[in-house]
Design a protein around this motif. Structure first.
Motif, short mmCIF file in Angstrom:
data_model
loop_
_atom_site.label_atom_id
_atom_site.label_comp_id
_atom_site.label_asym_id
_atom_site.label_seq_id
_atom_site.Cartn_x
_atom_site.Cartn_y
_atom_site.Cartn_z
N ASP A 87 0.82 -1.21 0.00
CA ASP A 87 0.00 0.00 0.00
C ASP A 87 0.86 1.26 0.00
N ASP A 88 2.11 1.14 0.43
CA ASP A 88 2.99 2.31 0.58
C ASP A 88 3.98 2.48 -0.56
N TYR A 89 3.96 1.59 -1.56
CA TYR A 89 4.97 1.61 -2.61
C TYR A 89 4.34 1.38 -3.98
N SER A 90 5.14 1.64 -5.01
CA SER A 90 4.68 1.47 -6.39
C SER A 90 5.59 0.51 -7.15
N VAL A 116 13.29 3.91 -5.37
CA VAL A 116 12.17 3.76 -4.46
C VAL A 116 11.07 4.72 -4.88
N ALA A 117 9.85 4.23 -4.88
CA ALA A 117 8.66 5.05 -5.16
C ALA A 117 7.67 4.77 -4.04
N ALA A 118 7.59 5.69 -3.09
CA ALA A 118 6.83 5.45 -1.87
C ALA A 118 5.95 6.64 -1.53
N LYS A 119 4.99 6.39 -0.65
CA LYS A 119 4.24 7.49 -0.07
C LYS A 119 5.19 8.37 0.75
N TRP A 120 4.87 9.64 0.82
CA TRP A 120 5.74 10.59 1.53
C TRP A 120 5.95 10.17 2.97
#
Length: 210
Positions: A87-90, A116-120
């Protein structure tokens, strides 16, 4: 207003490192990758594929980092898939890409590249640090552990615990006998204290005494 850095996408590359076994992950209930044993980790990273998320404000911006080992021994990272959420990553730009990765002594010449591609405001991810101290046939030993803070300006920040602050975090590399082997931190400087513009956005392992 906070600036939002955007880094160009780059293929995950690491000399001598084989990234294998792409595993689907549509949600936490469908995740099939399990927490690896140390022997399984040694075979290479098992990269989990999460749903691809479109960039939204500060969330899911792809950030590229270099992992540089300034020590004179090989280092391996351990991250359990149960300690973070899709839920926190792409996509594949998530903590599983670091699990089992071996970083040989490279002194900045051949850095391991990760994304890394994550929520802030992603929660911290527990991880362990293993070292191969001595000849190639000696076993890996634990020399550190802490949290990776994902998202934010830098992409990943290693901190000893949840209450530590930002890029001032430093994780000591100490074995069970208490011997100090160095430190792990986010840094734009090499272990001599000189600014390294080539790899400014970097996770660095520094030797003891640096």
């Amino acid at each position: 207003m906070r600036k939002r850095p955007v880094f160009a996408s780059a293929a995950l590359a690491a000399a001598g490192i084989l990234l294998t076994v792409l595993t689907g992950c549509a949600s936490e209930t469908s995740r099939s990758a399990s927490a690896p044993t140390e022997s399984a980790v040694a075979l290479g990273a098992q990269v989990v594929t999460c749903p691809t998320r479109a960039q939204s404000n500060d969330d899911f911006i792809v950030r590229k980092l270099s992992v540089i080992n300034e020590t004179d021994f090989a280092i391996k990272l351990q991250i359990s898939d149960s300690d973070w959420s899709c839920d926190d990553y792409s996509g594949t730009d998530n903590p599983s890409a670091l699990n089992g990765v071996v970083i040989p002594p490279n002194f900045g010449s051949t850095p391991v590249q990760i994304k890394v591609a994550a929520k802030w405001n992603s929660p911290g991810v527990k991880f362990g640090i293993l070292g191969k101290l001595g000849s190639p046939d000696v076993p890996w030993i634990s020399i550190g552990n802490g949290l990776l803070r994902a998202g934010g300006i830098y992409g990943y920040l290693p901190c000893p615990k949840e209450t530590d602050i930002g890029k001032d975090c430093v994780i000591p590399l100490v074995d069970k006998t208490g011997v100090n082997h160095g430190k792990f931190l986010f840094s734009g400087y090499d272990h001599t204290g000189n600014e390294d513009e080539k790899y400014f956005n970097a996770l660095r392992f520094y030797p003891a005494g640096s």
